[in-house]
Scaffold this active site. Structure first.
Site, PDB file in Angstrom:
ATOM      1  N   GLY A   9      -7.219 -10.619  55.134  1.00  0.00           N
ATOM      2  CA  GLY A   9      -8.283 -11.175  55.958  1.00  0.00           C
ATOM      3  C   GLY A   9      -9.320 -10.104  56.194  1.00  0.00           C
ATOM      4  N   ASP A  12     -10.715  -7.015  61.849  1.00  0.00           N
ATOM      5  CA  ASP A  12     -10.670  -7.657  63.167  1.00  0.00           C
ATOM      6  C   ASP A  12      -9.956  -9.001  63.191  1.00  0.00           C
ATOM      7  OD1 ASP A  12     -11.516  -6.079  65.190  1.00  0.00           O
ATOM      8  OD2 ASP A  12     -13.493  -6.964  65.416  1.00  0.00           O
ATOM      9  N   LYS A  15      -4.435  -8.200  61.377  1.00  0.00           N
ATOM     10  CA  LYS A  15      -3.434  -7.876  60.347  1.00  0.00           C
ATOM     11  C   LYS A  15      -2.386  -6.903  60.870  1.00  0.00           C
ATOM     12  CE  LYS A  15      -6.572  -6.486  57.489  1.00  0.00           C
ATOM     13  NZ  LYS A  15      -7.727  -6.840  58.364  1.00  0.00           N
ATOM     14  N   ASP A  86       1.167  -1.539  55.792  1.00  0.00           N
ATOM     15  CA  ASP A  86      -0.151  -1.809  56.358  1.00  0.00           C
ATOM     16  C   ASP A  86      -1.224  -1.006  55.629  1.00  0.00           C
ATOM     17  OD1 ASP A  86      -1.743  -3.220  58.141  1.00  0.00           O
ATOM     18  OD2 ASP A  86      -1.711  -1.636  59.650  1.00  0.00           O
ATOM     19  N   GLU A  87      -2.477  -1.456  55.756  1.00  0.00           N
ATOM     20  CA  GLU A  87      -3.623  -0.831  55.090  1.00  0.00           C
ATOM     21  C   GLU A  87      -3.368  -0.710  53.585  1.00  0.00           C
ATOM     22  OE1 GLU A  87      -6.104  -0.690  56.846  1.00  0.00           O
ATOM     23  OE2 GLU A  87      -5.459  -0.375  58.915  1.00  0.00           O
ATOM     24  N   ALA A  88      -2.779  -1.747  53.023  1.00  0.00           N
ATOM     25  CA  ALA A  88      -2.365  -1.705  51.611  1.00  0.00           C
ATOM     26  C   ALA A  88      -3.535  -1.660  50.650  1.00  0.00           C
ATOM     27  CB  ALA A  88      -1.470  -2.902  51.299  1.00  0.00           C
ATOM     28  N   VAL A 170     -13.844   5.090  50.425  1.00  0.00           N
ATOM     29  CA  VAL A 170     -13.128   5.436  51.656  1.00  0.00           C
ATOM     30  C   VAL A 170     -13.804   6.649  52.279  1.00  0.00           C
ATOM     31  CG1 VAL A 170     -10.942   6.139  52.674  1.00  0.00           C
ATOM     32  CG2 VAL A 170     -10.964   4.564  50.725  1.00  0.00           C
ATOM     33  N   VAL A 171     -14.257   6.521  53.512  1.00  0.00           N
ATOM     34  CA  VAL A 171     -14.865   7.627  54.246  1.00  0.00           C
ATOM     35  C   VAL A 171     -13.995   7.922  55.449  1.00  0.00           C
ATOM     36  CG1 VAL A 171     -16.825   8.388  55.625  1.00  0.00           C
ATOM     37  CG2 VAL A 171     -17.212   7.123  53.505  1.00  0.00           C
ATOM     38  N   GLY A 173     -14.258  11.217  57.169  1.00  0.00           N
ATOM     39  CA  GLY A 173     -15.077  11.956  58.124  1.00  0.00           C
ATOM     40  C   GLY A 173     -15.569  13.263  57.576  1.00  0.00           C
TER      41      GLY A 173
END
Length: 218
Positions: A9, A12, A15, A86-88, A170-171, A173
């Protein structure tokens, strides 16, 4: 029969909350599992929900072989009935294939969670491989909303409130000479993503100032 299930999804949509709920429910039934994550908003080796829940998890780094990890744990006597991943979207294609082998060869349930596309509307490598390999792909029903009130379907990256469409996928920082520019993420409807109209640009105010697991200074 074990399955590889991909829950997806927009940002927000809950998940990580669902991942934590599935883990809680399984443990309540006496099952044992392992939690994995990558680039979580709360930091390394942590799986967190925007509701404020956090639990320790294994950080999925580029060279981690997930199948080998599970085999080593089980060989040492650990019981593993399921994996929560998670964050797959940030996992490599090879790591997703390893999860498939965990299901097929070890009969361990795998529940993966992630967003499909990045701020450029391109599929993440991990998400693409999950769509290709998963036994089931489940779209979460909680809808994130664009600032205009329409259903949010696209993830936007902003720098100082201005939407950008170029840069690294992917950032995490960075800091440059002490100057600070706020990097954020926002869910937009297709229309406003295409027109690059963010909440800041529209003067609407962002409904969710922290909507992705990584924000930074650049």
């Amino acid at each position: 029969m074990a399955d590889l299930v991909f829950f997806t999804g927009t940002m927000d949509c809950g998940k990580s909350t669902l991942a934590l709920q599935l883990d809680h429910n399984a443990r309540q039934r006496g099952l044992a599992g392992r939690l994995f994550t990558c680039h979580d908003r709360a930091g390394a080796a942590t799986l967190s929900s925007r509701l404020g829940l956090t639990v320790p998890a294994v950080e999925v780094r580029p060279h981690l072989d997930l199948q080998r990890y599970v085999v080593a744990e089980m060989t040492s006597g650990a019981r593993i009935d399921y994996l929560i991943c998670d964050e797959a979207q940030f996992y490599s294609g090879a790591q997703i294939e390893q999860l498939g082998r965990v299901v097929d060869e070890l009969s361990v349930e795998v529940y993966a969670f992630g967003i499909l596309t990045d701020f450029r509307t391109r599929l993440f490598e991990g998400s693409q491989r999950l769509v290709e390999l998963a036994d089931r792909v489940e779209s979460l029903q909680v809808q994130a909303l664009c600032w205009c009130g329409r259903r949010g379907t696209h993830n936007a990256r902003t720098v100082g409130g201005v939407m950008v469409t170029e840069g690294e996928q992917v950032v995490v920082g960075d800091t440059d000479d002490g100057a600070t520019l706020e990097i954020g993420y926002e869910v937009l409807c297709r229309r406003h993503h295409r027109r690059r109209v963010t909440a800041h640009a529209a003067g609407a105010g962002s409904p969710s100032p922290d909507v992705l697991p990584f924000g930074a200074s650049a």
